[in-house]
Every structure is written in C-alpha cells, then in structure tokens.
Scaffold this active site. Sequence first.
Site, PDB file in Angstrom:
ATOM      1  N   GLU A  25      -3.734  -9.645   3.433  1.00  0.00           N
ATOM      2  CA  GLU A  25      -4.513  -9.375   4.646  1.00  0.00           C
ATOM      3  C   GLU A  25      -5.594 -10.408   4.926  1.00  0.00           C
ATOM      4  O   GLU A  25      -5.846 -10.757   6.082  1.00  0.00           O
ATOM      5  CB  GLU A  25      -5.145  -7.978   4.567  1.00  0.00           C
ATOM      6  CG  GLU A  25      -4.198  -6.829   4.865  1.00  0.00           C
ATOM      7  CD  GLU A  25      -3.402  -6.372   3.648  1.00  0.00           C
ATOM      8  OE1 GLU A  25      -3.337  -7.114   2.641  1.00  0.00           O
ATOM      9  OE2 GLU A  25      -2.840  -5.261   3.709  1.00  0.00           O
ATOM     10  N   GLU A  84       0.838  -1.213   0.000  1.00  0.00           N
ATOM     11  CA  GLU A  84       0.000   0.000   0.000  1.00  0.00           C
ATOM     12  C   GLU A  84       0.872   1.262   0.000  1.00  0.00           C
ATOM     13  O   GLU A  84       0.547   2.244  -0.663  1.00  0.00           O
ATOM     14  CB  GLU A  84      -0.955  -0.034   1.198  1.00  0.00           C
ATOM     15  CG  GLU A  84      -2.018  -1.129   1.019  1.00  0.00           C
ATOM     16  CD  GLU A  84      -2.955  -1.250   2.204  1.00  0.00           C
ATOM     17  OE1 GLU A  84      -2.458  -1.521   3.317  1.00  0.00           O
ATOM     18  OE2 GLU A  84      -4.174  -1.075   2.017  1.00  0.00           O
TER      19      GLU A  84
HETATM   20  C1  3H9 Z   1      -1.506  -5.092   6.968  1.00  0.00           C
HETATM   21  O1  3H9 Z   1      -0.509  -4.729   6.402  1.00  0.00           O
HETATM   22  C2  3H9 Z   1      -2.732  -4.253   7.094  1.00  0.00           C
HETATM   23  C3  3H9 Z   1      -2.689  -3.035   6.207  1.00  0.00           C
HETATM   24  O2  3H9 Z   1      -3.623  -3.141   5.172  1.00  0.00           O
HETATM   25  C4  3H9 Z   1      -2.843  -1.743   6.939  1.00  0.00           C
HETATM   26  C5  3H9 Z   1      -3.971  -1.638   7.903  1.00  0.00           C
HETATM   27  C6  3H9 Z   1      -4.123  -0.281   8.526  1.00  0.00           C
HETATM   28  N1  3H9 Z   1       4.119  -7.825  11.826  1.00  0.00           N
HETATM   29  O3  3H9 Z   1       7.778 -15.374   8.804  1.00  0.00           O
HETATM   30  P1  3H9 Z   1       9.122 -15.160   9.352  1.00  0.00           P
HETATM   31  C7  3H9 Z   1       7.793 -11.365  12.246  1.00  0.00           C
HETATM   32  S1  3H9 Z   1      -1.602  -6.589   7.712  1.00  0.00           S
HETATM   33  C8  3H9 Z   1       4.806  -8.210  12.895  1.00  0.00           C
HETATM   34  O4  3H9 Z   1       9.660 -16.163  10.287  1.00  0.00           O
HETATM   35  P2  3H9 Z   1      10.137 -15.344   6.683  1.00  0.00           P
HETATM   36  C9  3H9 Z   1       7.517 -12.825  12.496  1.00  0.00           C
HETATM   37  O5  3H9 Z   1       6.580 -12.992  13.519  1.00  0.00           O
HETATM   38  C10 3H9 Z   1      -0.014  -7.306   7.461  1.00  0.00           C
HETATM   39  N2  3H9 Z   1       5.744  -9.188  12.875  1.00  0.00           N
HETATM   40  O6  3H9 Z   1      10.207 -14.923   8.199  1.00  0.00           O
HETATM   41  C11 3H9 Z   1       8.897 -13.327  12.866  1.00  0.00           C
HETATM   42  O7  3H9 Z   1       9.132 -12.929  14.206  1.00  0.00           O
HETATM   43  P3  3H9 Z   1       9.993 -13.832  15.188  1.00  0.00           P
HETATM   44  C12 3H9 Z   1       0.115  -7.871   6.109  1.00  0.00           C
HETATM   45  C13 3H9 Z   1       5.969  -9.763  11.700  1.00  0.00           C
HETATM   46  O8  3H9 Z   1      11.348 -14.787   6.060  1.00  0.00           O
HETATM   47  C14 3H9 Z   1       9.804 -12.509  11.964  1.00  0.00           C
HETATM   48  O9  3H9 Z   1       9.054 -11.355  11.591  1.00  0.00           O
HETATM   49  N3  3H9 Z   1       1.364  -8.572   5.996  1.00  0.00           N
HETATM   50  C15 3H9 Z   1       5.276  -9.405  10.541  1.00  0.00           C
HETATM   51  O10 3H9 Z   1       9.851 -16.777   6.550  1.00  0.00           O
HETATM   52  C16 3H9 Z   1      10.262 -13.217  10.724  1.00  0.00           C
HETATM   53  O11 3H9 Z   1       9.118 -13.736  10.052  1.00  0.00           O
HETATM   54  C17 3H9 Z   1       1.465  -9.893   6.240  1.00  0.00           C
HETATM   55  O12 3H9 Z   1       0.499 -10.561   6.537  1.00  0.00           O
HETATM   56  C18 3H9 Z   1       4.313  -8.381  10.628  1.00  0.00           C
HETATM   57  N4  3H9 Z   1       3.621  -7.962   9.554  1.00  0.00           N
HETATM   58  O13 3H9 Z   1       8.847 -14.606   6.082  1.00  0.00           O
HETATM   59  C19 3H9 Z   1       2.846 -10.470   6.081  1.00  0.00           C
HETATM   60  N5  3H9 Z   1       5.705 -10.174   9.520  1.00  0.00           N
HETATM   61  O14 3H9 Z   1      11.342 -13.885  14.585  1.00  0.00           O
HETATM   62  C20 3H9 Z   1       3.128 -11.413   7.201  1.00  0.00           C
HETATM   63  C21 3H9 Z   1       6.656 -10.982  10.020  1.00  0.00           C
HETATM   64  O15 3H9 Z   1       9.890 -13.151  16.498  1.00  0.00           O
HETATM   65  N6  3H9 Z   1       4.494 -11.897   7.162  1.00  0.00           N
HETATM   66  N7  3H9 Z   1       6.821 -10.729  11.343  1.00  0.00           N
HETATM   67  O16 3H9 Z   1       9.295 -15.175  15.175  1.00  0.00           O
HETATM   68  C22 3H9 Z   1       4.917 -12.867   6.319  1.00  0.00           C
HETATM   69  O17 3H9 Z   1       4.205 -13.315   5.435  1.00  0.00           O
HETATM   70  C23 3H9 Z   1       6.291 -13.413   6.527  1.00  0.00           C
HETATM   71  O18 3H9 Z   1       6.664 -13.165   7.847  1.00  0.00           O
HETATM   72  C24 3H9 Z   1       7.375 -12.771   5.608  1.00  0.00           C
HETATM   73  C25 3H9 Z   1       8.790 -13.235   6.046  1.00  0.00           C
HETATM   74  C26 3H9 Z   1       7.115 -13.245   4.176  1.00  0.00           C
HETATM   75  C27 3H9 Z   1       7.339 -11.269   5.676  1.00  0.00           C
END
Ligand code: 3H9
Length: 695
Positions: free
Chosen positions: A123, A103
């Site tokens: 999301e 976004e």
């Molecule tokens: C959103 O954006 C809403 C908007 O429309 C605005 C609204 C107003 N937040 O997965 P990993 C942490 S909703 C906080 O192991 P990878 C994760 O917990 C969001 N923490 O690594 C982990 O922590 P820890 C939309 C997050 O390389 C560490 O980062 N976005 C977030 O296998 C490493 O993560 C998503 O849904 C986050 N957003 O994969 C994306 N993301 O080390 C969600 C990650 O303490 N994230 N962490 O366990 C993912 O899909 C994967 O984490 C990503 C990395 C592909 C980014």
Amino acid sequence: MTVAYAEHGSIATLTLDNPPVNALSVAVRQGLRDGLRRALAEPTVAAIIVMGKGRNFIAGADIREFGRPPQPPRLVEVIAEIEASAKPVIAAIDGVALGGGLEVALGCHFRIGTPRAQLGLPEVKIGIIPGAGGVERLPRLIGIEPALKMMVSGDPVRAAKAKELGILDAIVEGDLAAEARAFAERVLAEKRPIRRLGQMPIPGADGDWRQLIEAQRKLASKQNRGQISPQKVIDCVANAITLPFDQAVAETIRVINELIPSEQAKALRYAFFAEREAGKVPDIEAGTAPRPLRGAAVIGAGTMGAGIAMCFADAGIPVRILESSAEALEKGLARIGKLYDEMVQKGRIGAAEREKRLGLIAKAAGYEALGEADIVIEAAFEEMAVKRDVFAKLDAACKRDAVLASNTSYLDINEIAAATRRPESVIGLHFFSPANVMKLLEIVRGKATGKDVVATAQALAKMLGKVGVVCGVCHGFVANRSRGAMTREANFLVDEGALPHEVDRVLYEFGMPMGPFAVADLAGIDVGWRVRRSFDATRRKDERYSPTADRLYELGRYGQKTGKGWYRYEPGSRTPLPDPEVEAVILKSSKDQGITRRAIGEDEILARCLYAAVNEGAKILEEGVALRASDIDVMWLYGFGFPRWRGGPMYWADTVGLGKVYDGVQRFHREQGTFWTPAPLLRRLAESGGSFTAG
Ligand code: 3H9
C-alpha cells in the site's frame, strides 16, 4: 458471478473471479461475504476455502475505486466476519496476495500457497497504508520487525520466505483446489484450533520495539525521501502495538481515509496506471508475436556496453561482447567482474550466482561470432559514421530474424537503419546509466521498424525487469530531450548568478535524487563536452550557449572520475563539495559573457528547470514523438528518479496548474528568448483549462 460457491463433501470453496487480478471490487466483497454466510449457514459444511480463479489469489483493493465514494460492505468488516467464523477458513494462495488480498488471507485461520505465491502489503507504494487489518494482524503473526519491514518497503515476499516467516502454514504443489481440500480435511481430522490473529497478542510487544520503529523511520526517510505513507504506516504499527486491536484498526482507518484523497496518493495512483498504460502501443495488437530472445550480443564494452551485458546475464540470457580492441574488451570484463564482486560484498547475490552470471558473458572474437544472436545491442561510440559502419557489418553477419538495436542516446535511428538492408529489424534501445540498475528502457521506433520488433523490445524490457516505453525518433528522443531543457536552464542559471550547489539543492529538495550538476559530475563532464561538440555544426549562431562546462573540461575537471568537476571530491568519496576554484571559473565565465550576476531565488530556479522540461515535453507530445504525456512521466520516474509521489513532470505541471505554468513560460520567453517559445499544446491547454494527464 464474481465469487463462485461450491461444495465438495463437507468443504465449501469460495472462488473469487474478477479478472484480470481479482481486485476486491464492491461486487467481490459482497460475493465473499455472501458466500461465507451461505457456508456458515449450511449445516453440512465444516470448513471453508477462499481462493482465486486464474493465476492470482487477490491483488488487493480495486485501486480504481479509491477516487469514488466507498460502497458497503467495507473490506475490514468482511474480513472480521471471516475471522469470527466458527468453521475453519483456509486461504489457498496462488500468484499474488497483495494489500487487501493478504489482509483477507490474514483474516483466514490458515494459509497455504503454491511455490509461485507472492505475499505483500504494498500500500505505501500507492501512498496509503493497509486499511483492512493488515497493520494489526501481520505483527501478531510474524512479529514486529519483519512485519514492519514488509509494510514499510511494500515489497512482497515469495512463498518460501513467507513460509519461513510463518505467513504460510504450508507450500503445496499440484492442483491447488484439491490440495486445499486435503489440507482442510486434515485441519478437521486433527481438530486443529482456529487461530484468530485479531485476538492474539503481538510477540515482543513488551520488549524494546521502539528502537526498531526508529530505525525504520530513518530508513524510510532516506529511501522514500519526502513520501508520507511509509511514516504513516510506522505510526500505525506503533499504535497496533500499544492499543487494543479494535482501537488500533479504527485509528488506521482514520489515517487511510486521510491518505486516500491526498495529493501524494493521487500522484502515486497516477504513476501506477501510467506505467501500465506505457506498455500499450495503439497499433501493436496485444497478440503480436515477439521474435525469440534466447541469446544476445553487445557491441562495445564501455560503461554502457558492460552494463547492458550485465542486464542480460542478470536475466539469465547468454550474451557475447564484441569490442574493437582486446584491451578494451578486457577492461570491460574487469569492470563487470568488479561490479559483481561489489554485489556479493553487499550481500545482494551469492558467490555462486556471481559465477553463474559471469558464465553467461562471453567474448566475441569478431562479427562472425554474432551470427546466432537473436538480438544485438550496439553501444559503441556516439558518432553516426561509427554506428553506420557497425550496422552494415551486423547486417552482413547476423541471422535473418535478429533484432539489431542501437543504444544511441540521440542519433537518428532511421539513418542508422539505412546502413542495413533490413531497416524493419532495426530499433533504438536506449538504456540509462547505470544500465544494470536504472529501470527505464526507452524503445525508439524508427519509421521502418517492424511491429514484431517493437513487440520484441517490449518483451525484452519485461525479461530484463525494466519498464519499456515506446517513442518515436527525434534528436535526444523523449527522455534526454526533455531533460536537456532542464540542464540547459540549470547552466544558464549558474551563468546568471546561482551556484551549482544552490541549483542542485532546490532540485534535491523537490525530491530529485541528485541535482543536474551532481549528475553531470557522475556522468562525466567529458561526456557532456563530446555531446555538445556533436551539436556544434548545427547549433544556430544566435543561440544562447553556456560555455562554462567547456571551461571545466579544459581544466581537466571531468567530474567524479577525476575528483573534480562542478564540485570537488575527497579521495574515495562521492560527496560533492562546493569548490572555490569552480566559483572563480563561473564568475569569470559570466563576465566573459557580459552577464551581470544577480541573486536568483529558489522559486525561479525550480520554475526555470522544470517548466523548461514541461514545455519541451509538450512539444515532444505535439510532434507525436511521445504517445502520451504519461509516457514522458514514466520515463522521468524510471530514467531520472523523478519523485514518484509527484507523478512525473507533466503530471506535476497539471497539479501546479497549466495556466500558471504557461504564464511562467511566457515570462521566461520574454526574458530569455527563443528557447522558451511556448509549446502550442501548452498554450491551448492553459487557455482551455485543460491538462496533460487527466482523462
Ligand atoms: C489495498 O489493497 C488497500 C487495502 O489495504 C484495503 C483498504 C480498505 N486494482 O500490473 P499488470 C490492473 S491497495 C485495480 O499489468 P502484472 C492493472 O491496472 C491495493 N486494477 O499485471 C492492469 O489493468 P489493464 C494494494 C488493478 O501481472 C491489470 O490489472 N495492491 C489492480 O504485471 C494487470 O496488471 C496493489 O498495490 C488493483 N489493485 O502485475 C497491487 N492491480 O490491463 C497492485 C492490477 O487495464 N498491482 N490492476 O492495464 C500490482 O502490483 C500488479 O498489477 C500485479 C500484477 C502484481 C497484481
């Protein structure tokens, strides 16, 4: 400093630095806004670049903030300021630009990315919708249909596809910061007009887009049955098409604010973090070096062995298959060929890819041919003597640092390991059927299994695109043991008065992809029969036992493969149809057991099936076989298709209330006997008002 500000000549660069994934925490939002304002105020700055430090652009909003009161500035406002900028703003994307990250990029006037960029609005997967203008801007940029597909599926697209769709203006190689500055110089030199998506019309808005909306609705209700967020995002896209931009954004924000605190979104956030947590094993340090995984071997070319070999080939790892007879091996290879053909027919892979994958699968002439394998997975017959024989041979044939794994679904890994002189190299790697599809890999750690071998198994899970969950040894391990409690009750319910399709319907409506009887037909009644025979010697004489499935087995009703099992199947169809013949078998079986059949309500069916699994899960947890309740949940999500929006059975029990679950377990204990002995952990948590998964 979460957002670093730097100037190179007339170009300002804002670099987000919020490890590990540059989530848009409140400090990042503030930093981004402040950096933008500074660049706008600086007369010498003519263009602005937004990028991320490290390997990612931005992974989206900070999911951990969702449970807390929102703090200004809101992301939607920061993005509006970016879009309104009179100086061109360029998003330079490496790694992921997800959710709020994309976004932000859509608020910028230009977007460039590296070949490893991935862009998406995921999301819906955490039960919400894009709430910072993505719903409204993406269709303006790429059109309604592709935008809808991206938002409804939540799946990201890779750089090349993003360029093709028009999300990226360019793909650049080399140093991203330097490339972004060069791009900015060109934008300035060519005086390229600033493109503000929020002010553009949606292409095709005056066309027949309602059909697209309806098609996506149908698809989402099939693929994400019971889940609200995909339907909500579709509503909001329809609004984006019919309402002015600002009004549509306001409506989307109203919807996301309703979704964030919803039960489904909470459960989906829980599942997200549970999955990450599952990768962490307390005594295995993050840096523990895995053993190399360059070549693999599989023992057994049956359904599981063939599926496991495909997992390796799919991941690009060469694999050899060893079978006891040439005929069985050919049969297994033919099965693999057929499955790849089907994938080509369905358009999942191309013909060249099929050839490549098939080329990675080779026959092994004997154990001598396994000497170079880094990992061997045994998927032979489920019998201890067979397993021990295989492992003794592997011990003699395999190189010193090879990992020797068993795909057993319930046998004792320690006993298998004892057949070798290297128990530290032996581990259980339990795949779920179909092995090349189901994402769970249950990693069973024996008492002697080396830490590096556990780390290797975890690395393997990642390489194969699976979710690896580590557990200890017990009969059936975590997944099948807890699920076994559910199937046990399902069978008893049928003996007591319910019919298979009634039990299956209740669990299907709860959100499971199939009920236990349809699953039994798929897995094979003969397979279940063999498992039950393996328990005969140890089963207590006073233990209740349902013989009904054995009666079906005796009739040759092996399930889908014979067209008859708990259900009947029309030729070539997989649709389970209730069968009066089975009903007659059931009625007779009840009578033979001296049971007077009774009407059984849906509530009892659900409680009997799921409380049984939860009570068993609590025992597994207390024994330390599972490390945490959330690991059990992750296993059910990825091994059995438990509805993710309910979190998993342990999380679901928490939402029901452990007091209520415990009352139910006690009642069934009184009515049903020993199987229902309440888990002490469940009792303690219920009495103290605790929960399995909070904290
Ligand atoms: C959103 O954006 C809403 C908007 O429309 C605005 C609204 C107003 N937040 O997965 P990993 C942490 S909703 C906080 O192991 P990878 C994760 O917990 C969001 N923490 O690594 C982990 O922590 P820890 C939309 C997050 O390389 C560490 O980062 N976005 C977030 O296998 C490493 O993560 C998503 O849904 C986050 N957003 O994969 C994306 N993301 O080390 C969600 C990650 O303490 N994230 N962490 O366990 C993912 O899909 C994967 O984490 C990503 C990395 C592909 C980014």
